[in-house]
Enzyme design. Structure first.
Site, short mmCIF file in Angstrom:
data_model
loop_
_atom_site.label_atom_id
_atom_site.label_comp_id
_atom_site.label_asym_id
_atom_site.label_seq_id
_atom_site.Cartn_x
_atom_site.Cartn_y
_atom_site.Cartn_z
N GLU A 115 0.87 -1.20 0.00
CA GLU A 115 0.00 0.00 0.00
C GLU A 115 0.89 1.23 0.00
O GLU A 115 1.87 1.29 0.76
CB GLU A 115 -0.91 0.01 1.24
CG GLU A 115 -1.79 1.27 1.25
CD GLU A 115 -2.77 1.35 2.43
OE1 GLU A 115 -2.78 0.43 3.27
OE2 GLU A 115 -3.51 2.34 2.47
N ASP A 166 -11.90 0.13 1.87
CA ASP A 166 -10.92 0.34 2.95
C ASP A 166 -11.62 0.48 4.30
O ASP A 166 -12.78 0.91 4.37
CB ASP A 166 -10.13 1.62 2.64
CG ASP A 166 -8.80 1.66 3.36
OD1 ASP A 166 -8.49 0.70 4.10
OD2 ASP A 166 -8.07 2.66 3.17
N GLU A 195 -5.77 -5.74 7.62
CA GLU A 195 -4.63 -4.87 7.89
C GLU A 195 -4.52 -4.66 9.39
O GLU A 195 -5.47 -4.95 10.13
CB GLU A 195 -4.74 -3.54 7.14
CG GLU A 195 -5.95 -2.71 7.49
CD GLU A 195 -6.00 -1.37 6.75
OE1 GLU A 195 -4.92 -0.82 6.47
OE2 GLU A 195 -7.11 -0.89 6.47
P1 C2E Z 1 -5.09 3.62 6.00
O1 C2E Z 1 -5.37 3.75 4.57
O2 C2E Z 1 -6.03 2.74 6.76
O3 C2E Z 1 -3.63 3.10 6.11
C1 C2E Z 1 -3.23 2.19 7.02
C2 C2E Z 1 -2.61 2.82 8.17
O4 C2E Z 1 -2.38 1.84 9.20
C3 C2E Z 1 -1.23 3.42 7.89
O5 C2E Z 1 -1.07 4.55 8.70
C4 C2E Z 1 -0.29 2.33 8.36
O6 C2E Z 1 0.97 2.81 8.66
C5 C2E Z 1 -1.02 1.85 9.56
N1 C2E Z 1 -0.61 0.48 9.92
C6 C2E Z 1 -0.16 -0.52 9.11
N2 C2E Z 1 0.09 -1.68 9.81
C7 C2E Z 1 -0.23 -1.38 11.10
C8 C2E Z 1 -0.17 -2.16 12.30
O7 C2E Z 1 0.18 -3.38 12.35
N3 C2E Z 1 -0.57 -1.60 13.43
C9 C2E Z 1 -0.98 -0.28 13.42
N4 C2E Z 1 -1.35 0.23 14.59
N5 C2E Z 1 -1.05 0.50 12.33
C10 C2E Z 1 -0.67 -0.06 11.16
P2 C2E Z 1 -0.56 5.84 8.11
O8 C2E Z 1 0.45 5.60 7.08
O9 C2E Z 1 -0.25 6.71 9.25
O10 C2E Z 1 -1.80 6.37 7.38
C11 C2E Z 1 -2.91 6.80 8.04
C12 C2E Z 1 -4.03 7.10 7.12
O11 C2E Z 1 -3.72 8.21 6.31
C13 C2E Z 1 -4.31 6.00 6.14
O12 C2E Z 1 -5.05 5.01 6.70
C14 C2E Z 1 -5.05 6.73 5.07
O13 C2E Z 1 -6.40 6.86 5.40
C15 C2E Z 1 -4.40 8.07 5.11
N6 C2E Z 1 -3.44 8.17 4.00
C16 C2E Z 1 -2.14 7.86 3.98
N7 C2E Z 1 -1.61 8.13 2.76
C17 C2E Z 1 -2.61 8.60 2.01
C18 C2E Z 1 -2.73 9.10 0.65
O14 C2E Z 1 -1.78 9.08 -0.14
N8 C2E Z 1 -3.95 9.52 0.23
C19 C2E Z 1 -5.03 9.49 1.07
N9 C2E Z 1 -6.16 9.90 0.58
N10 C2E Z 1 -4.97 9.08 2.33
C20 C2E Z 1 -3.77 8.64 2.80
CA CA Z 2 -5.65 2.50 2.96
CA CA Z 3 -7.10 1.12 6.04
#
Ligand code: C2E
Ligand code: CA
Ligand code: CA
Length: 759
Positions: free
Chosen positions: A540, A658, A715
């Site tokens: 991702e 998602d 996830e």
């Molecule tokens: P998301 O799409 O649900 O992405 C998954 C989030 O869960 C990511 O946080 C990831 O780092 C985190 N994660 C993955 N494995 C684990 C785990 O084992 N435990 C825990 N506690 N967390 C885990 P991240 O990278 O901080 O992203 C947060 C949210 O920000 C994402 O949730 C998504 O909604 C948004 N996001 C990130 N990048 C983009 C982007 O390019 N465009 C858009 N529209 N939203 C984004």
């Molecule tokens: Ca996602």
């Molecule tokens: Ca997600």
């Protein structure tokens, strides 16, 4: 004696000549007729000068011609002048022609005198030892006199009539001319009959000319002016008091007497009476003006007092006058206008601008008292108007305004900021949050058979700096409201600095975003996605911001900001492009990349068109670019969004739902939704206390999706046991810290394609 008169005549000739020129040059309307008359008088006077200085018959005869022809011209000019001066016109044209005809005929007959001797001849006399040629009149001369005197009499009659008819003050300008003209005529007559050698009446001629000149051009009827000014002063609505040099009142008009409560005989008491009325109203100094109020409240009367000084020619004070104008009506009108512009017409509260001003004043006075600014917001007020009508809406606003006002102390100000928002500034210790929470919990507006619960929120800013702009204080109080959004339990929110910092942060990063994208501060991180055997099958793309000032920013610190202001679409487009670029680089690999699509993207662009264009540009199979869309996207415009999903699927993209299970997940909706995968977030489930229940839910979701032909991906997998259980439950794909955290691209390439780096 003859020489004395000669000198007098010469002086008169000079004087008349000068007057004629001045009259002609004056811009006054009557100037020309005056110039004619004074000029015409030169001829008979000159004639007479010639006569009395002649020693030969010829020169004396020439003098007589000058005299008689000149007289005809004088009579003509006199008529002209009279008509102008008395503003009189010929009764008929015929009469005018007859009169002018007679004058011409008379002048003409003198032309025949040398041949027929019908008008006059001269006879020599010895006067003072020198010959003097005296006139011997004949018939022609008598005719001349009849014509000239006839006209003269007519002129006298005109002046006499004017003198009688004009008002006493005005008659002066006619009577003066009537008297001099009559005197001069009598003098002439006397000469004619006395037959004295020198016609002394010529002096009268000259003086008459000078008088005419003065009265017509320079005379100002001072008595008339005096009377007129007095009339104007009497008729003025203002109270007027005239004082002599010593300050004694010498005259007051009727309003003046009435205001002072004095009679004309009590002028000496006027000053004392005015002092009784206005207190010590007289100001030091020469000229002054002041405003005075008598009485109070509705009976108050407003006066403007003005003192003027009158000086004599040498600049000394000769007297003064005081005018007092009753300004009450204007003042009341002004006060009404002021009220209208400073008060809201519906509630009677202060308008926003006036409230701000009043708050500034209040805070400036109460420097030591802690104050708070309250922003009162009526929630969803538009609905009240829409559902119950504007009349009920207005009534509700009035009720709210009344509620705000009740019980406020005089140390408080309040006003209406806009349609459904109000502002209050009150001392902190006069604010009772418990009482207000109670009142707002059941705030109902009732009218006839309508009863509606109105949700009111108060945002509060406790004033820290009293010199701060009032609008900024209200901005802060308003900001506090954002923390309780649509809360029905909590009605009061306090502003704190974290809120302000948040706003500043939001503004800062919003202004930096474009630059950050173009300078590659924004980077995609990749988090591996594995299958049941632990093989990396995809990743991702998650955005990271390597901020020059704040270091690595997690998406949580900026994504929500850009979700709110719509700039998220710029990030998404950038990440999608990065993903396509990677996929095109890995064309010999079977890996897929998932990208996030924000619900806001659909408002700002044609998402399918953008994605199709990207995969075409990078020659990437659409199935390798998986699209993560949250279910919130289906909360508006379901049909349109459904069509978008179909469109994307037709184009070959794989669509993932998602964060399934986090929000409003409608299992029912799933059967119609064309998604390929459900992405279940373990985080939401593990948060729930009951692990058994959570497991059951995950299992049901997995089984349900399988039944519907939809794949499932979990996830947030953090432990080996989670991985194991989920595998047993039938889950096919996994993502989580257990496998790897999101990492930079190069690191991911090391991780996913170790064989490429083996050598
Ligand atoms: P998301 O799409 O649900 O992405 C998954 C989030 O869960 C990511 O946080 C990831 O780092 C985190 N994660 C993955 N494995 C684990 C785990 O084992 N435990 C825990 N506690 N967390 C885990 P991240 O990278 O901080 O992203 C947060 C949210 O920000 C994402 O949730 C998504 O909604 C948004 N996001 C990130 N990048 C983009 C982007 O390019 N465009 C858009 N529209 N939203 C984004
Ligand atoms: Ca996602
Ligand atoms: Ca997600």
């Amino acid at each position: 004696m003859r020489s004395t008169y000669a000198i007098i005549f010469i002086l008169l000739i000079i004087a008349l000549g000068v007057c004629a020129v001045i009259a002609k040059r004056s811009r006054k309307a009557i100037g020309t007729s005056v110039a004619f008359l004074t000029g015409s008088l030169l001829l008979p006077v000159t004639g007479h000068l010639i006569i009395i200085s002649s020693t030969s018959e010829l020169s004396a005869t020439i003098g007589y011609y000058f005299y008689f022809l000149g007289m005809d011209f004088v009579v003509y000019s006199l008529l002209r002048f009279t008509f102008d001066y008395c503003v009189f016109s010929w009764p008929s044209k015929k009469l005018r022609n007859v009169v002018y005809g007679l004058l011409c005929a008379d002048a003409l007959q003198y032309a025949f005198n040398p041949f027929f001797g019908q008008a006059f001849s001269t006879e020599p006399l010895m006067v003072e030892g020198a010959p003097y040629y005296r006139l011997v009149p004949y018939l022609g001369q008598t005719i001349h006199r009849v014509i000239d005197y006839g006209i003269l009499v007519a002129v006298l009659v005109i002046f006499a009539v004017k003198t009688i008819r004009a008002s006493r003050i005005n008659s002066e300008r006619y009577s003066v001319i009537l008297i001099t003209l009559s005197g001069f005529s009598l003098w002439q007559t006397f000469f004619i009959f006395s037959r004295t050698p020198v016609d002394r009446s010529m002096v009268g001629f000259g003086c008459f000319g000078l008088l005419i000149f003065y009265f017509s051009l320079y005379y100002r009827p001072l008595r008339l002016l005096d009377r007129m000014l007095a009339n104007i002063a009497s008729d003025m609505p203002e109270a007027l008091y005239f004082y002599d040099g010593s300050g004694r009142c010498i005259w007051a008009n009727a309003p003046g007497l009435a205001l002072a409560g004095a009679t004309e005989k009590e002028l000496d008491q006027v000053n004392a009476k005015l002092t009784a009325l206005f207190g010590t109203y007289e100001k030091e100094g020469k000229e002054w003006s002041s405003k005075q109020i008598i009485g109070a409240g509705n009976d108050a009367k407003y006066y403007n007092l003005e003192k003027h000084v009158v000086k004599d020619d040498s600049g000394r004070i000769a007297g003064s006058f005081l005018s007092i104008r009753d300004n009450t009506e204007e003042q009341l009108h002004f006060q009404q206008e002021l009220y209208d512009t400073t008060h809201d017409s519906l509630t009677g509260l202060f308008t926003k601008e006036y409230l701000y001003q009043k708050i500034r004043e209040l805070l400036a006075i109460k420097q030591d008292v802690p104050y708070m600014i309250v922003f009162v917001d009526v929630k969803n007020f538009k609905i009240v108007n829409d559902v119950f009508g504007n009349a009920f809406g207005d009534y509700a606003i009035q009720c709210i305004a009344d509620w705000i006002q009740t019980g406020l102390s005089e140390n408080t100000v309040c006003g209406r900021l806009a349609g459904d928002t109000f502002g209050v500034c009150l001392p902190v210790d006069e604010f009772d949050p418990h009482r207000i929470e109670q009142a707002l919990a059941s705030f109902e507006v009732k009218k006839e058979n309508i009863s509606h619960h109105v949700l009111i929120h108060l945002g509060i800013y406790v004033v820290a700096e009293k010199n701060m702009d009032v609008s900024v204080m209200f901005d802060r109080a308003h900001l506090a409201l954002s923390s309780i959004k649509d809360d029905y339990q909590k009605h009061i929110a306090y502003y704190d600095d974290a809120m302000r910092n948040k706003v500043l942060w939001d503004q800062k990063i919003s202004s930096q975003l474009r630059d950050a994208i173009s300078t590659r501060q924004l980077l995609p991180y990749l988090q591996p996605i594995v299958d049941g055997q632990g093989n990396v099958v995809g990743a991702e793309c998650l955005v990271r911001w390597n901020h020059p000032e704040h270091g690595f920013l997690p998406p949580g610190s900026f994504i929500p900001v850009f979700e709110k202001n719509g700039m998220i679409s710029e990030i998404d487009q950038y990440i999608w492009r990065q993903a396509c670029e990677m996929l095109s680089r890995w064309k010999d690999k079977s890996l897929f990349l998932s990208v996030n699509i924000s619900p806001r993207d659909f408002y700002f662009m044609d998402v399918p068109a953008q994605l199709k264009a990207l995969v075409t540009e990078y020659h990437v199979a659409p199935a390798r670019l998986r699209l993560e869309i949250t279910e919130t996207v289906m909360m508006t415009d379901v049909e349109k969004r459904m069509e978008i999903f179909h469109d994307l699927k037709r184009a070959g993209f794989i669509v993932e739902m998602d964060d399934f299970g986090s929000g409003y997940s409608s299992l029912n909706m799933l059967k119609d939704m064309p998604v390929d995968f459900l992405k279940i977030d373990m985080n939401f489930l593990t948060k729930s206390q009951n692990e058994y229940k959570a497991k059951t839910i995950v299992r049901s979701i997995i089984q349900l999706s399988e039944a519907l032909g939809i794949g499932s991906l979990t996830e947030g997998v953090e432990t080996p046991s989670q991985y194991q259980i989920l595998t047993e439950m039938g889950c096919k794909l996994f993502q989580g810290y257990y496998f790897s955290k999101p990492m930079p691209i190069e690191e991911f390439e090391w991780y996913a394609f170790p064989e490429d780096f083996a050598s």
